[in-house]
Design a protein around this motif. Structure first.
Motif, mmCIF file in Angstrom:
data_model
loop_
_atom_site.group_PDB
_atom_site.id
_atom_site.type_symbol
_atom_site.label_atom_id
_atom_site.label_comp_id
_atom_site.label_asym_id
_atom_site.label_seq_id
_atom_site.Cartn_x
_atom_site.Cartn_y
_atom_site.Cartn_z
ATOM 1 N N LEU A 164 55.828 14.439 -19.957
ATOM 2 C CA LEU A 164 54.540 14.373 -19.281
ATOM 3 C C LEU A 164 53.762 13.136 -19.702
ATOM 4 N N THR A 165 52.921 12.651 -18.796
ATOM 5 C CA THR A 165 51.926 11.627 -19.114
ATOM 6 C C THR A 165 50.566 12.308 -19.140
ATOM 7 N N PRO B 184 52.384 8.134 -12.971
ATOM 8 C CA PRO B 184 51.660 9.305 -12.458
ATOM 9 C C PRO B 184 51.145 10.180 -13.592
ATOM 10 N N VAL B 185 49.887 10.539 -13.514
ATOM 11 C CA VAL B 185 49.247 11.337 -14.573
ATOM 12 C C VAL B 185 49.522 12.812 -14.310
ATOM 13 N N ASP B 186 50.162 13.467 -15.267
ATOM 14 C CA ASP B 186 50.493 14.885 -15.129
ATOM 15 C C ASP B 186 49.359 15.791 -15.584
ATOM 16 N N ASP C 100 44.912 17.618 -7.508
ATOM 17 C CA ASP C 100 45.790 18.662 -8.043
ATOM 18 C C ASP C 100 46.308 18.331 -9.435
ATOM 19 N N THR C 101 45.716 17.312 -10.098
ATOM 20 C CA THR C 101 46.080 17.015 -11.487
ATOM 21 C C THR C 101 45.710 18.202 -12.371
ATOM 22 N N ALA C 102 46.590 18.545 -13.309
ATOM 23 C CA ALA C 102 46.294 19.629 -14.253
ATOM 24 C C ALA C 102 45.250 19.150 -15.261
ATOM 25 N N LEU D 205 52.235 23.635 -19.797
ATOM 26 C CA LEU D 205 52.611 22.933 -18.580
ATOM 27 C C LEU D 205 53.957 22.264 -18.816
ATOM 28 N N ASP D 206 54.992 22.726 -18.130
ATOM 29 C CA ASP D 206 56.324 22.112 -18.179
ATOM 30 C C ASP D 206 56.823 21.898 -19.602
#
Length: 367
Positions: free
Chosen positions: A115-116, A146-148, A171-173, A203-204
């Motif tokens: 993740l980023t 891309p910002v996760d 929809d960014t977390a 998250l993931d």
């Protein structure tokens, strides 16, 4: 510093660390079950009972105005050309590695578990009530992957920057303090998770746990302590050896560091604030100075420390280069390995290698 805290959420206070030796690893507290992403919750109207020091009153404001201790004098500002600024390409990480890039102030690009993650992203040139940035942002927005996810420590303007957040997909977390989700939902964000201290969401495969800080919250004349404040513990749970990065947000020194370290032994890297601390009578309860930041790293039992919260904005009266010089001295006085102090220039990156992999080789740039 007084230590008033909500008894329902606070452990028994621990004595502060007395010396430079790192505390022995303690048995970790059982982690809480993760909360659902995007959960809607109800919170108390005020979190003032979580304050660990009284907020300043009228006399304190009058003294500050009388002394004029808002910013450094001419001598303290002469260090501006020496502020470290060395932007470079973001590192390319592989599984098991964690990289951090300092964008400036409390804004980091943390890449962990695939993740980023952005911390307290402030890409604006100005924030309310302060002069323009001393150094440019260390990472151009268009150069970000891309910002996760985004983590927010509290709602002060130098940590919660609306113009920057408007650049994100809705929809960014977003992981935010208790009581702050509504601010984001009113702006169209759909995956907002607000947490109390010691709560977490995942998250993931990356666990985001909200942990206490010695600070406060306020964004307008009528919302003092209406939302919570704190730091974040990011853990890559899918790695064979989980990697842990602690982002302190904005905080004074106090007992919470020892408790965070007790619950989370083996922190790989602590991102700790070292600036905006003068005068001490005004800021001592809510902003750690460099010596306190090094002591906080020891209390946490963290392997490494990366200083932040300096070199971007003039928020207080210390000379602009003093936070770095005092951090160097405090780290040396504590007898800690120089390579474990990640005193990055704005825009620079470092990578934690895979503990089970080969020794790190030459830096790998992402193209």
């Amino acid at each position: 510093m007084s230590d008033r805290t909500d008894a329902a959420h606070a452990p028994a206070p621990a004595a502060p660390s007395a010396g430079p030796a790192r505390p022995a690893a303690a048995r970790a507290a059982r982690p809480s079950a993760p909360r659902p992403i995007g959960e809607h919750r109800r919170w108390p109207r005020s979190f003032a009972d979580r304050l660990t020091a009284p907020l300043p009153g009228v006399r304190a404001f009058a003294r500050l105005a009388r002394e004029g201790a808002f910013r450094p004098g001419p001598e303290g500002l002469r260090g501006i050309p020496d502020l470290p600024y060395e932007p470079g390409p973001l590192p390319r990480t592989v599984p098991g590695e964690v990289s951090v890039t300092w964008a400036g102030h409390a804004s980091w690009v943390v890449r962990t578990g695939g993740l980023t993650v952005l911390t307290d992203p402030v890409w604006s040139r100005r924030i309310l009530g302060t002069p323009a940035r001393l150094t440019p942002v260390g990472v151009r927005w268009e150069d970000l992957p891309p910002v996760d996810a985004v983590v927010i420590s509290h709602n002060h303007y130098d940590h919660l920057d609306a113009p920057t957040l408007r650049r994100l997909p809705r929809d960014t977390a977003l992981f935010v303090p208790a009581g702050l989700a509504g601010w984001f939902r009113r702006r169209g964000f759909t995956r907002v998770t607000d947490l109390d201290w010691w709560e977490a969401a995942e998250l993931d495969g990356v666990r985001f746990e909200f942990v206490p800080a010695h600070h406060w919250s306020k964004r307008s004349l009528t919302d003092t302590c209406r939302s919570l404040w704190g730091g974040w513990l990011l853990t890559d749970t899918l790695s064979p050896v989980p990697r842990k990065v602690y982002f302190a947000g904005d905080t004074g020194y106090g007992r919470w560091f020892r408790e965070i370290g007790r619950r989370h032994p083996g922190i790989d890297l602590a991102l700790l604030p070292v600036g905006a601390y003068a005068p001490r009578w005004w800021l001592g309860d809510v902003h750690a100075d460099p010596e306190e930041a090094v002591q906080a790293c020891l209390d946490l039992g963290a392997r490494r420390m990366a200083p932040m919260h300096w070199a971007a904005f003039v928020l207080s009266a210390e000379p602009v280069m003093e936070p770095l010089h005092r951090t160097w001295a405090a780290w040396s006085d504590a007898g800690l390995p120089r390579e474990d102090l990640w005193d990055l220039p704005v825009g620079a990156s470092r990578t934690l290698p895979d503990p089970d992999g080969p020794p790190p080789g030459a830096a790998r740039a992402e193209h």
